[in-house]
Motif scaffolding. Sequence first.
Motif, short mmCIF file in Angstrom:
data_model
loop_
_atom_site.label_atom_id
_atom_site.label_comp_id
_atom_site.label_asym_id
_atom_site.label_seq_id
_atom_site.Cartn_x
_atom_site.Cartn_y
_atom_site.Cartn_z
N GLN A 1 0.83 -1.19 0.00
CA GLN A 1 0.00 0.00 0.00
C GLN A 1 0.87 1.26 0.00
OE1 GLN A 1 -2.59 0.28 3.39
NE2 GLN A 1 -3.70 2.02 2.56
N TRP A 2 0.77 2.03 -1.08
CA TRP A 2 1.49 3.29 -1.20
C TRP A 2 0.57 4.40 -0.69
CZ3 TRP A 2 6.56 3.76 -2.52
CH2 TRP A 2 7.17 2.67 -3.13
N LEU A 3 1.04 5.18 0.28
CA LEU A 3 0.24 6.24 0.88
C LEU A 3 0.73 7.60 0.40
CD1 LEU A 3 0.22 4.84 4.53
CD2 LEU A 3 -1.56 4.59 2.79
N ALA A 4 -0.20 8.39 -0.13
CA ALA A 4 0.14 9.70 -0.69
C ALA A 4 0.27 10.76 0.39
CB ALA A 4 -0.92 10.12 -1.69
N SER A 5 1.11 11.73 0.12
CA SER A 5 1.25 12.87 1.04
C SER A 5 -0.04 13.68 1.00
CB SER A 5 2.45 13.74 0.65
OG SER A 5 2.31 14.21 -0.67
N ALA A 6 -0.33 14.32 2.12
CA ALA A 6 -1.56 15.08 2.23
C ALA A 6 -1.36 16.55 1.91
CB ALA A 6 -2.12 14.94 3.65
N ASN A 7 -0.13 17.02 2.04
CA ASN A 7 0.15 18.44 1.88
C ASN A 7 1.58 18.61 1.39
OD1 ASN A 7 -0.19 21.20 2.06
ND2 ASN A 7 0.25 21.30 4.24
N ALA A 8 1.83 19.70 0.71
CA ALA A 8 3.18 19.98 0.22
C ALA A 8 3.42 21.48 0.28
CB ALA A 8 3.33 19.48 -1.20
N ALA A 9 4.70 21.83 0.51
CA ALA A 9 5.07 23.25 0.58
C ALA A 9 6.57 23.37 0.33
CB ALA A 9 4.73 23.81 1.96
N PRO A 10 6.99 24.53 -0.13
CA PRO A 10 8.43 24.77 -0.24
C PRO A 10 9.05 24.73 1.15
CG PRO A 10 7.17 26.48 -1.37
CD PRO A 10 6.19 25.66 -0.59
N ALA A 11 10.28 24.25 1.25
CA ALA A 11 10.98 24.24 2.54
C ALA A 11 11.46 25.66 2.84
CB ALA A 11 12.16 23.27 2.50
N PRO A 12 11.15 26.19 4.01
CA PRO A 12 11.55 27.56 4.35
C PRO A 12 13.07 27.74 4.25
CG PRO A 12 10.04 26.68 5.99
CD PRO A 12 10.41 25.54 5.08
N GLY A 13 13.48 28.78 3.55
CA GLY A 13 14.90 29.10 3.44
C GLY A 13 15.70 28.20 2.52
N ALA B 1 14.13 22.97 -2.22
CA ALA B 1 13.69 21.86 -1.38
C ALA B 1 12.18 21.94 -1.20
CB ALA B 1 14.41 21.89 -0.03
N PHE B 2 11.54 20.80 -1.23
CA PHE B 2 10.09 20.71 -1.14
C PHE B 2 9.73 19.69 -0.07
CE2 PHE B 2 11.66 21.44 -5.39
CZ PHE B 2 11.14 22.70 -5.64
N VAL B 3 8.79 20.04 0.82
CA VAL B 3 8.39 19.17 1.92
C VAL B 3 6.99 18.65 1.65
CG1 VAL B 3 7.96 19.00 4.39
CG2 VAL B 3 9.85 20.41 3.55
N PHE B 4 6.85 17.34 1.66
CA PHE B 4 5.57 16.66 1.47
C PHE B 4 5.21 16.01 2.81
CE2 PHE B 4 7.63 16.92 -2.60
CZ PHE B 4 6.60 17.21 -3.50
N THR B 5 4.11 16.43 3.42
CA THR B 5 3.72 15.90 4.72
C THR B 5 2.57 14.90 4.58
OG1 THR B 5 2.26 17.78 5.09
CG2 THR B 5 4.47 17.93 6.01
N PHE B 6 2.48 14.01 5.56
CA PHE B 6 1.45 12.99 5.59
C PHE B 6 0.47 13.32 6.71
CE2 PHE B 6 5.15 11.32 3.57
CZ PHE B 6 4.64 10.68 2.45
N LYS B 7 -0.75 12.80 6.61
CA LYS B 7 -1.77 13.08 7.62
C LYS B 7 -1.31 12.69 9.02
CE LYS B 7 -5.76 12.87 4.62
NZ LYS B 7 -6.99 12.21 4.25
N GLU B 8 -0.61 11.59 9.08
CA GLU B 8 -0.06 11.11 10.36
C GLU B 8 1.22 10.33 10.06
OE1 GLU B 8 -2.67 7.06 10.86
OE2 GLU B 8 -3.55 8.95 11.53
N SER B 9 2.01 10.15 11.07
CA SER B 9 3.25 9.40 10.91
C SER B 9 2.92 7.96 10.51
CB SER B 9 4.04 9.42 12.23
OG SER B 9 5.26 8.76 12.06
N VAL B 10 3.69 7.42 9.56
CA VAL B 10 3.44 6.10 9.00
C VAL B 10 4.72 5.29 9.07
CG1 VAL B 10 3.09 4.95 6.77
CG2 VAL B 10 1.61 6.81 7.44
N ARG B 11 4.63 4.04 9.45
CA ARG B 11 5.77 3.14 9.39
C ARG B 11 5.94 2.73 7.94
NH1 ARG B 11 10.11 2.38 12.37
NH2 ARG B 11 10.94 0.30 12.20
N ALA B 12 7.08 3.07 7.34
CA ALA B 12 7.26 2.85 5.91
C ALA B 12 8.62 2.24 5.62
CB ALA B 12 7.12 4.18 5.16
#
Length: 182
Positions: free
Chosen positions: A72-84, A88-99
């Motif tokens: 099962q591949w779980l998609a990121s829920a949100n994305a944003a440029p990394a500050p500074g 770099a781009f940060v993709f966050t998940f709804k909750e922490s996942v063991r992957a």
Amino acid sequence: MPVFSPRTRAIPSILLALGGTCATLSACSQKPPADVRKNIEDLRREAQESSIKLAALPARCTLGDARDAAGQWLASANAAPAPGQPYAFVFTFKESVRAGAFRIALNPKALQHLDKVESRDAQGTWNVAWTGTPADAPADCEFVKVAHKFASGERDVAALRVTIRPGKDKMMVADAVVLKAD
């Protein structure tokens, strides 16, 4: 599906700057200028087109040691440029996942400039997930999915940070997912 391109990162800054100026002057209309609205609409259309292309991407356009990984591949829920960090781009998940693996989509120019992928755990600690020299994209692939197992094995992942080296060409990073551990 979040799509990022260093070229498009100035648009939110422009909107914030315009909004701040209008708020202090109270003389601006509520709508951004037509050229900004056109740029935003063009970016939305481009993201939608990219999403369609990624959904139809042939298997030969997936590279890496986890490209054939089942599960099962779980998609990121949100994305944003990394500050500074402009590339770099940060993709966050709804909750922490063991992957056990991650997968990201890039256009061929971004693939050539891919520097590293990092994962962040629920406590906020970043760890290198992958670094190295990516393989070249097959000649007829408009996008490439890069799928790799985490360097140190399974881990808890709350976010992925993708860093690319600066370049003059248009680079796109999208569709960050992790492979849920059994």
